[in-house]
Scaffold this active site. Structure first.
Site, PDB file in Angstrom:
ATOM      1  N   LYS A   1     -59.604   3.430 -50.249  1.00  9.95           N
ATOM      2  CA  LYS A   1     -60.717   2.507 -49.995  1.00  9.95           C
ATOM      3  C   LYS A   1     -60.591   1.889 -48.606  1.00  9.95           C
ATOM      4  O   LYS A   1     -61.530   1.910 -47.816  1.00  9.95           O
ATOM      5  CB  LYS A   1     -60.710   1.396 -51.059  1.00  9.95           C
ATOM      6  CG  LYS A   1     -61.571   0.199 -50.690  1.00  9.95           C
ATOM      7  CD  LYS A   1     -61.526  -0.902 -51.724  1.00  9.95           C
ATOM      8  CE  LYS A   1     -60.373  -1.843 -51.631  1.00  9.95           C
ATOM      9  NZ  LYS A   1     -60.525  -3.018 -50.761  1.00  9.95           N
ATOM     10  N   ASN A   2     -59.414   1.335 -48.304  1.00  5.32           N
ATOM     11  CA  ASN A   2     -59.292   0.570 -47.060  1.00  5.32           C
ATOM     12  C   ASN A   2     -59.270   1.457 -45.821  1.00  5.32           C
ATOM     13  O   ASN A   2     -59.548   0.977 -44.724  1.00  5.32           O
ATOM     14  CB  ASN A   2     -58.072  -0.355 -47.115  1.00  5.32           C
ATOM     15  CG  ASN A   2     -58.314  -1.518 -48.066  1.00  5.32           C
ATOM     16  OD1 ASN A   2     -59.453  -1.769 -48.462  1.00  5.32           O
ATOM     17  ND2 ASN A   2     -57.256  -2.216 -48.453  1.00  5.32           N
TER      18      ASN A   2
ATOM     19  N   CYS B   1     -62.267 -16.169 -49.084  1.00  4.11           N
ATOM     20  CA  CYS B   1     -62.403 -15.445 -50.350  1.00  4.11           C
ATOM     21  C   CYS B   1     -61.313 -15.906 -51.301  1.00  4.11           C
ATOM     22  O   CYS B   1     -60.498 -16.767 -50.955  1.00  4.11           O
ATOM     23  CB  CYS B   1     -62.375 -13.951 -50.145  1.00  4.11           C
ATOM     24  SG  CYS B   1     -60.758 -13.328 -49.770  1.00  4.11           S
TER      25      CYS B   1
ATOM     26  N   ARG C   1     -58.672 -16.412 -44.764  1.00  4.87           N
ATOM     27  CA  ARG C   1     -58.913 -15.153 -44.068  1.00  4.87           C
ATOM     28  C   ARG C   1     -59.836 -15.270 -42.853  1.00  4.87           C
ATOM     29  O   ARG C   1     -60.927 -14.696 -42.817  1.00  4.87           O
ATOM     30  CB  ARG C   1     -59.428 -14.095 -45.041  1.00  4.87           C
ATOM     31  CG  ARG C   1     -58.439 -13.842 -46.160  1.00  4.87           C
ATOM     32  CD  ARG C   1     -58.877 -12.751 -47.087  1.00  4.87           C
ATOM     33  NE  ARG C   1     -58.711 -11.436 -46.530  1.00  4.87           N
ATOM     34  CZ  ARG C   1     -59.139 -10.325 -47.122  1.00  4.87           C
ATOM     35  NH1 ARG C   1     -59.745 -10.398 -48.275  1.00  4.87           N
ATOM     36  NH2 ARG C   1     -58.956  -9.147 -46.564  1.00  4.87           N
TER      37      ARG C   1
ATOM     38  N   ASP D   1     -50.944  -5.956 -51.470  1.00  9.87           N
ATOM     39  CA  ASP D   1     -51.925  -5.415 -52.415  1.00  9.87           C
ATOM     40  C   ASP D   1     -51.292  -4.838 -53.684  1.00  9.87           C
ATOM     41  O   ASP D   1     -52.001  -4.387 -54.579  1.00  9.87           O
ATOM     42  CB  ASP D   1     -52.793  -4.336 -51.737  1.00  9.87           C
ATOM     43  CG  ASP D   1     -53.713  -4.926 -50.678  1.00  9.87           C
ATOM     44  OD1 ASP D   1     -53.887  -6.154 -50.662  1.00  9.87           O
ATOM     45  OD2 ASP D   1     -54.251  -4.152 -49.870  1.00  9.87           O
TER      46      ASP D   1
ATOM     47  N   ARG E   1     -64.675  -2.457 -57.390  1.00 10.40           N
ATOM     48  CA  ARG E   1     -64.655  -2.422 -55.923  1.00 10.40           C
ATOM     49  C   ARG E   1     -63.551  -1.500 -55.417  1.00 10.40           C
ATOM     50  O   ARG E   1     -63.654  -0.975 -54.313  1.00 10.40           O
ATOM     51  CB  ARG E   1     -64.399  -3.831 -55.363  1.00 10.40           C
ATOM     52  CG  ARG E   1     -65.487  -4.805 -55.669  1.00 10.40           C
ATOM     53  CD  ARG E   1     -65.208  -6.135 -55.011  1.00 10.40           C
ATOM     54  NE  ARG E   1     -65.126  -5.976 -53.558  1.00 10.40           N
ATOM     55  CZ  ARG E   1     -65.024  -6.971 -52.711  1.00 10.40           C
ATOM     56  NH1 ARG E   1     -65.007  -8.204 -53.152  1.00 10.40           N
ATOM     57  NH2 ARG E   1     -64.945  -6.754 -51.413  1.00 10.40           N
TER      58      ARG E   1
HETATM   59  C1  EPZ Z   1     -56.592  -5.660 -45.040  1.00 11.12           C
HETATM   60  O1  EPZ Z   1     -57.275  -6.904 -44.947  1.00 11.12           O
HETATM   61  C2  EPZ Z   1     -56.979  -5.067 -46.379  1.00 11.12           C
HETATM   62  N1  EPZ Z   1     -58.428  -4.900 -46.414  1.00 11.12           N
HETATM   63  C3  EPZ Z   1     -56.511  -5.982 -47.502  1.00 11.12           C
HETATM   64  O2  EPZ Z   1     -56.817  -5.319 -48.719  1.00 11.12           O
HETATM   65  C4  EPZ Z   1     -55.002  -6.179 -47.391  1.00 11.12           C
HETATM   66  O3  EPZ Z   1     -54.587  -7.102 -48.367  1.00 11.12           O
HETATM   67  C5  EPZ Z   1     -54.648  -6.712 -46.004  1.00 11.12           C
HETATM   68  O4  EPZ Z   1     -55.177  -5.826 -44.979  1.00 11.12           O
HETATM   69  C6  EPZ Z   1     -53.153  -6.841 -45.775  1.00 11.12           C
HETATM   70  O5  EPZ Z   1     -52.527  -5.609 -45.970  1.00 11.12           O
HETATM   71  C7  EPZ Z   1     -58.999  -3.860 -45.818  1.00 11.12           C
HETATM   72  O6  EPZ Z   1     -58.346  -3.027 -45.203  1.00 11.12           O
HETATM   73  C8  EPZ Z   1     -60.476  -3.717 -45.946  1.00 11.12           C
HETATM   74  P1  EPZ Z   1     -55.103  -8.786 -42.265  1.00 11.12           P
HETATM   75  P2  EPZ Z   1     -57.362  -7.657 -43.563  1.00 11.12           P
HETATM   76  O7  EPZ Z   1     -56.016  -9.032 -41.118  1.00 11.12           O
HETATM   77  O8  EPZ Z   1     -57.462  -6.680 -42.464  1.00 11.12           O
HETATM   78  C9  EPZ Z   1     -54.576 -13.468 -41.382  1.00 11.12           C
HETATM   79  C10 EPZ Z   1     -57.385  -5.220 -51.040  1.00 11.12           C
HETATM   80  O9  EPZ Z   1     -57.061  -5.730 -52.146  1.00 11.12           O
HETATM   81  N2  EPZ Z   1     -55.579 -13.280 -40.303  1.00 11.12           N
HETATM   82  O10 EPZ Z   1     -53.972  -7.835 -42.086  1.00 11.12           O
HETATM   83  O11 EPZ Z   1     -58.432  -8.677 -43.691  1.00 11.12           O
HETATM   84  C11 EPZ Z   1     -55.160 -13.246 -42.763  1.00 11.12           C
HETATM   85  O12 EPZ Z   1     -55.814 -14.391 -43.236  1.00 11.12           O
HETATM   86  C12 EPZ Z   1     -57.308  -6.048 -49.811  1.00 11.12           C
HETATM   87  O13 EPZ Z   1     -57.788  -4.056 -50.913  1.00 11.12           O
HETATM   88  C13 EPZ Z   1     -55.865 -14.308 -39.451  1.00 11.12           C
HETATM   89  O14 EPZ Z   1     -55.330 -15.423 -39.567  1.00 11.12           O
HETATM   90  O15 EPZ Z   1     -55.930  -8.370 -43.531  1.00 11.12           O
HETATM   91  C14 EPZ Z   1     -53.927 -12.868 -43.534  1.00 11.12           C
HETATM   92  O16 EPZ Z   1     -53.233 -14.023 -43.900  1.00 11.12           O
HETATM   93  C15 EPZ Z   1     -57.624  -7.451 -49.875  1.00 11.12           C
HETATM   94  N3  EPZ Z   1     -56.772 -14.094 -38.457  1.00 11.12           N
HETATM   95  C16 EPZ Z   1     -53.098 -12.068 -42.522  1.00 11.12           C
HETATM   96  O17 EPZ Z   1     -53.604 -12.460 -41.260  1.00 11.12           O
HETATM   97  C17 EPZ Z   1     -57.382 -12.882 -38.277  1.00 11.12           C
HETATM   98  O18 EPZ Z   1     -58.205 -12.757 -37.367  1.00 11.12           O
HETATM   99  C18 EPZ Z   1     -53.182 -10.565 -42.626  1.00 11.12           C
HETATM  100  O19 EPZ Z   1     -54.537 -10.176 -42.756  1.00 11.12           O
HETATM  101  C19 EPZ Z   1     -57.068 -11.844 -39.138  1.00 11.12           C
HETATM  102  C20 EPZ Z   1     -56.159 -12.048 -40.162  1.00 11.12           C
END
Ligand code: EPZ
Length: 421
Positions: free
Chosen positions: A22-23, A118, A123, A308, A400
């Protein structure tokens, strides 16, 4: 809203095919916006999040054809009509922000709704925005939208992420393929989905080196062409189904599974006493006798233990022999499954980002409710091992990210059925 009823206790035996990720698919689809040539994705998963991304791309004027019952997506952004990603679609799925980098890189202009918080945390998307600004984008945040411009086009830059972000790495990587000059992404995410995206972009003509390491270097090109690309295996679906026989006992072969996609997770399963074996077709997981061992899990960016799979691992540890500790280091609010597991008899103490799980002999079925995708499936896993019946409601979250969950599990002997609302 549909719910899923599970009667626990049956050991699982058989095989489960693992779908495309998915991701990965959610970042490969917006890559179509970088080119006017066709992009074909094979091994696509059939999930509601993929349909949401389809709707978003179509709202921009992209053509998205779903072929072979959804396994193949034929995308074309030849006649794009809009650079406006509307709140009504973006609010449904945070991955929508991944259209920002490609739109800006190709058109020099984009308006994308800010995704809200969310269930698993605030996030923010500040790292995405800072990376694009470093490439020369002018950003204006107003009315809940990012209004982004790059009148003379994006320019290569050295971008050092303060911490690892999967999405920010993806947005910056896509944008940099069409920027003028060289972009270096430091402290980049190393997830298999990033590697998959880089491979697809390279097939489209991008010049990228270093994906899968902390430093990715991109030499911008003036245009990209089309490609056909097979979506990488879903490592989270793989890990989830590896936990099914681990929880119930029995033996299941995960077809298409590869250890390198879930290395840290396999190490923890083995530490807990679960057998993991590489086979010609995938991975075989077996649990033979007795309770599993308690373990200490810390979630980290890849190649560490994935956030995840934290909820699903917690379901396993609820019946471990001893006290397990799970530290969630990626998201601030990702223990919403704990109170639901406690309704099934689990003993869990949550303090900030740490959950302490004292194993009990058996969980008991109960009506439970899911708050997010991975929480939902952790409740289903727990239910497979629990005594009696569990009804998991609000399973739209599950749809989803997991296709045909009840079919895949019942083919291995699980007593599980969907109750249509
Ligand atoms: C991706 O989300 C995945 N989603 C998530 O999958 C997964 O949990 C996550 O990576 C971590 O592995 C998709 O790929 C669509 P991040 P993403 O940016 O890219 C903070 C699932 O169940 N952050 O690596 O949104 C953020 O809040 C899910 O399939 C900022 O502060 O995750 C988090 O604490 C849900 N500012 C951390 O970084 C930013 O601009 C890592 O988030 C971006 C992120």
């Amino acid at each position: 809203m549909d719910s899923i009823a599970v009667t626990g206790g049956a050991p699982l035996r058989g095989e489960i095919p693992i779908a495309g990720a998915k991701n990965a698919c959610l970042t490969l689809m917006p890559a179509t916006l970088l080119t006017d040539a066709p992009l074909t994705l094979t091994n696509a998963p059939r999930l509601s999040d993929i349909r949401t991304m389809t709707t978003l791309l179509q709202s921009l004027g992209a053509e998205v054809q779903t072929l072979q019952q959804g396994r193949v997506l034929a995308l074309s952004s030849h006649d794009l009509t809009s650079q406006h990603a509307d709140y009504e679609i973006v609010r449904k799925m945070r991955a929508s922000i991944l259209v920002l980098g490609p739109l800006l890189a190709r058109y020099g202009y984009a308006e994308v709704s800010l995704p809200g918080g969310c269930a698993i945390g605030a996030r923010p998307v500040d790292l995405h925005l800072r990376a694009l600004e470093a490439m020369g984008a002018e950003l204006d945040l107003r009315d809940g939208y990012v209004h982004a411009r790059a009148p003379g086009g994006l320019k290569g830059a050295v971008i050092e992420f303060p911490f690892v972000s999967v999405g920010a790495t993806e947005n910056a990587l896509m944008a940099a393929t069409l920027a003028k000059g060289t972009t270096v992404l430091r402290n980049a995410a190393r997830e298999p989905e990033i590697v998959d995206l880089a491979r697809c972009l390279r097939r489209m003509g991008a010049q990228i080196e270093g994906e899968g390491t902390k430093t990715i270097t991109i030499e911008g090109v003036s245009s990209l062409g089309g490609a056909t690309h097979e979506v990488v295996t879903d490592r989270i679906e793989l890990g989830t189904y590896m936990l099914a026989p681990a929880i119930t006992g029995g033996e299941v072969e995960l077809i298409g599974g590869r250890r390198e996609l879930v290395g840290a997770f396999c190490d923890k399963l083995e530490e807990a006493g679960i057998g993991v074996e590489e086979t010609e077709r995938g991975l075989k997981v077996a649990r033979r006798n007795g309770r599993v061992n308690a373990v200490h899990v810390v979630t980290e960016p890849f190649p560490g233990f994935p956030t995840d799979l934290q909820a699903q691992m917690m379901a396993l540890l609820c019946t471990a022999d001893g006290v397990s500790v799970l530290e969630e280091r990626i998201f601030e609010n990702r223990f919403m499954h704990a109170p639901e597991l406690m309704r099934m008899g689990a003993k869990i103490d949550v303090h900030g980002g740490t959950a302490t799980v004292t194993g009990v002999e058996r969980l008991r079925g109960a009506p439970v409710m899911a708050t997010d995708l991975r929480a939902s499936v952790s409740l289903i896993l727990a239910a497979l091992a629990a005594e009696g019946e569990t009804v998991v409601s609000r399973v739209y979250h599950l749809d989803r990210g997991y296709e045909r969950v009840e079919e895949k599990l019942s083919a291995c002997g699980a007593r599980i059925e969907r109750i249509a609302a």
